[in-house]
Design a protein around this motif. Structure first.
Motif, mmCIF file in Angstrom:
data_model
loop_
_atom_site.group_PDB
_atom_site.id
_atom_site.type_symbol
_atom_site.label_atom_id
_atom_site.label_comp_id
_atom_site.label_asym_id
_atom_site.label_seq_id
_atom_site.Cartn_x
_atom_site.Cartn_y
_atom_site.Cartn_z
ATOM 1 N N UNK A 362 -6.750 2.751 -0.053
ATOM 2 C CA UNK A 362 -6.964 1.311 0.214
ATOM 3 C C UNK A 362 -6.835 0.159 -0.959
ATOM 4 N N UNK A 363 -7.171 0.472 -2.282
ATOM 5 C CA UNK A 363 -6.868 -0.395 -3.302
ATOM 6 C C UNK A 363 -5.580 -0.239 -3.792
ATOM 7 N N UNK A 364 -4.869 0.931 -3.676
ATOM 8 C CA UNK A 364 -3.466 0.963 -3.865
ATOM 9 C C UNK A 364 -2.755 -0.132 -2.917
ATOM 10 N N UNK A 365 -2.955 0.017 -1.652
ATOM 11 C CA UNK A 365 -2.382 -0.736 -0.693
ATOM 12 C C UNK A 365 -2.464 -2.345 -0.945
ATOM 13 N N UNK A 366 -3.792 -2.430 -1.175
ATOM 14 C CA UNK A 366 -4.209 -3.839 -1.502
ATOM 15 C C UNK A 366 -3.456 -4.549 -2.796
ATOM 16 N N UNK A 367 -3.051 -3.502 -3.859
ATOM 17 C CA UNK A 367 -2.385 -4.173 -5.177
ATOM 18 C C UNK A 367 -1.047 -4.275 -4.779
ATOM 19 N N UNK A 368 -0.477 -3.065 -4.265
ATOM 20 C CA UNK A 368 1.039 -3.318 -3.768
ATOM 21 C C UNK A 368 1.652 -4.543 -3.001
ATOM 22 N N UNK A 369 0.616 -4.822 -1.993
ATOM 23 C CA UNK A 369 0.659 -5.688 -1.205
ATOM 24 C C UNK A 369 0.613 -7.025 -1.969
ATOM 25 N N UNK A 370 -0.056 -7.049 -2.752
ATOM 26 C CA UNK A 370 0.059 -8.387 -3.749
ATOM 27 C C UNK A 370 1.220 -8.343 -4.570
ATOM 28 N N UNK A 371 1.837 -7.408 -4.907
ATOM 29 C CA UNK A 371 2.835 -7.551 -5.826
ATOM 30 C C UNK A 371 4.159 -8.047 -4.907
ATOM 31 N N UNK A 372 4.079 -7.998 -3.669
ATOM 32 C CA UNK A 372 5.133 -8.418 -2.594
ATOM 33 C C UNK A 372 5.080 -9.671 -2.439
ATOM 34 N N UNK A 373 3.678 -10.516 -2.756
ATOM 35 C CA UNK A 373 3.569 -12.033 -2.312
ATOM 36 C C UNK A 373 3.999 -12.918 -3.360
#
Length: 373
Positions: A362-373
């Motif tokens: 969950x935290x990995x997805x949250x982090x990688x999603x933030x990198x794409x914004x």
């Protein structure tokens, strides 16, 4: 003196990260939406049987605060011991306008290091002494966001009780954040930390503040490498900072840090560079839009130096990134600690180590999603 400092630096650099328990909690759950957090928190409050201990840096005089106080008061009315600890600077507006009324609802209310001349109503005799005490402690704040229920369930993260985190209130401008719900025996350490801060805080009775008088401080004994990371005292602060640096420097897979107020010291920069030189994927995610206008500029100051070391600095643009998350290989933490001098030297903080694959994912997805914004 120089020889002593050199020796201490050597001990710090040789410090090895202690191994965390493979499964520190009976259950873990990561929540990244504030409105979901408030709904689940109020459900836990409604189910509480014995105690509710809540400490928060900012308790807002707004919609979330208006929602949580009745839930706490209802728990107190059915016999649950409810203690609410707010910070004297972070929650100043709420203290001025709502603290007096909240203290009459059955909630035990205290203020951590209040600013007496700016807070509620008239003070007790000895006002000049209160003012001096407030000045002496003005720089020491309780920055934790922790709720402990029945000594068995805890919420730990970076979400205050205020509208800026809420999509319902702020839409797409709501702060990007993370909080964890945990269950297990080690929650008792968070209770101890709360009690230590509670004993040093000022009581609110109606429109009066009463200073806390304690003959001795309560020491919190948090074991190294454990699932709860506290900085309640000089030794704990140094221990956990050195452990974090050692983990970063020893990383071989990845070092992913999401942090709202990233002002790295030299030892942190060196540790990040060492991990990058060893082949780790080192990324730091900071806010491109901040509640403190100068923070993106501060992060940019370090960008060139970090880039030369192989560290990738990213700035999240859509809204304020307020999370404090560390993913170092398979070791994951979430909490309230910023990577700056305030958290290291002054503020009370709390973080927890998560071990379940679902929490990490969950935290990995949250982090990688933030990198794409």
């Amino acid at each position: 003196m120089r020889h002593i400092l050199r020796f201490l630096r050597g001990r710090r650099d040789r410090a090895a990260p202690a191994a965390a328990p493979a499964q520190p909690w009976r259950s873990e759950r990561v929540v990244t939406e504030f409105d979901d957090y408030i709904a689940q928190l109020e459900s836990d409050i409604a189910a509480a049987r014995t105690t509710i201990l809540m400490e928060v840096f900012i308790f807002g005089d707004d919609e979330p605060g208006t929602s949580v106080i009745p839930a706490l008061a209802a728990a107190a009315a059915r016999g649950v011991q409810v203690r609410l600890l707010v910070d004297g600077v972070g929650s100043l507006t709420w203290i001025r306008h709502r603290a007096a009324a909240a203290s009459t609802t059955g909630i035990e209310l205290r203020i951590f290091h209040p600013v007496p001349w700016l807070s509620t109503g008239p003070l007790e005799p000895g006002k000049w002494w209160h003012v001096l005490a407030g000045l002496r402690r003005l720089n020491r704040r309780n920055h934790r966001k922790v709720v402990v229920i029945d000594g068995a369930v805890a919420w730990v993260g970076s979400m205050n009780i205020e509208r800026r985190h809420s999509r319902t209130c702020c839409g797409e401008d709501a702060w990007r954040d993370a909080v964890a719900r945990i269950e297990g025996e080690t929650v008792g350490l968070l209770e101890e930390a709360f009690t230590a801060a509670w004993r040093r805080s000022w009581r609110v009775r109606g429109r009066r503040l009463y200073p806390a008088f304690t003959w001795r401080r309560l020491h919190v004994h948090a074991p190294p490498g454990g699932p709860v990371r506290l900085n309640h005292g000089f030794r704990l602060r140094r221990r956990y900072w050195r452990e974090l640096l050692a983990r970063i420097a020893a990383a071989r897979g990845r070092v992913w840090l999401a942090n709202a107020y990233f002002v790295p010291r030299g030892d942190l920069i060196r540790a990040l560079g060492k991990a990058a030189a060893a082949g780790a994927d080192v990324r730091v995610l900071t806010p491109g839009r901040s509640d403190l206008w100068f923070m993106p500029l501060v992060a940019a100051v370090f960008a060139d130096r970090l880039a030369r070391l192989g560290v990738h600095l990213h700035q999240y643009q859509p809204c304020m990134l307020h999370a404090k998350v560390a993913i170092i290989d398979d070791w994951v933490t979430v909490g309230s600690t910023n990577l700056n001098s305030r958290s290291l030297n002054h503020d009370l903080e709390a973080d927890v180590v998560l071990a379940e694959p679902t929490s990490r994912a969950s935290l990995e997805d949250h982090f990688t999603e933030g990198l794409s914004k």
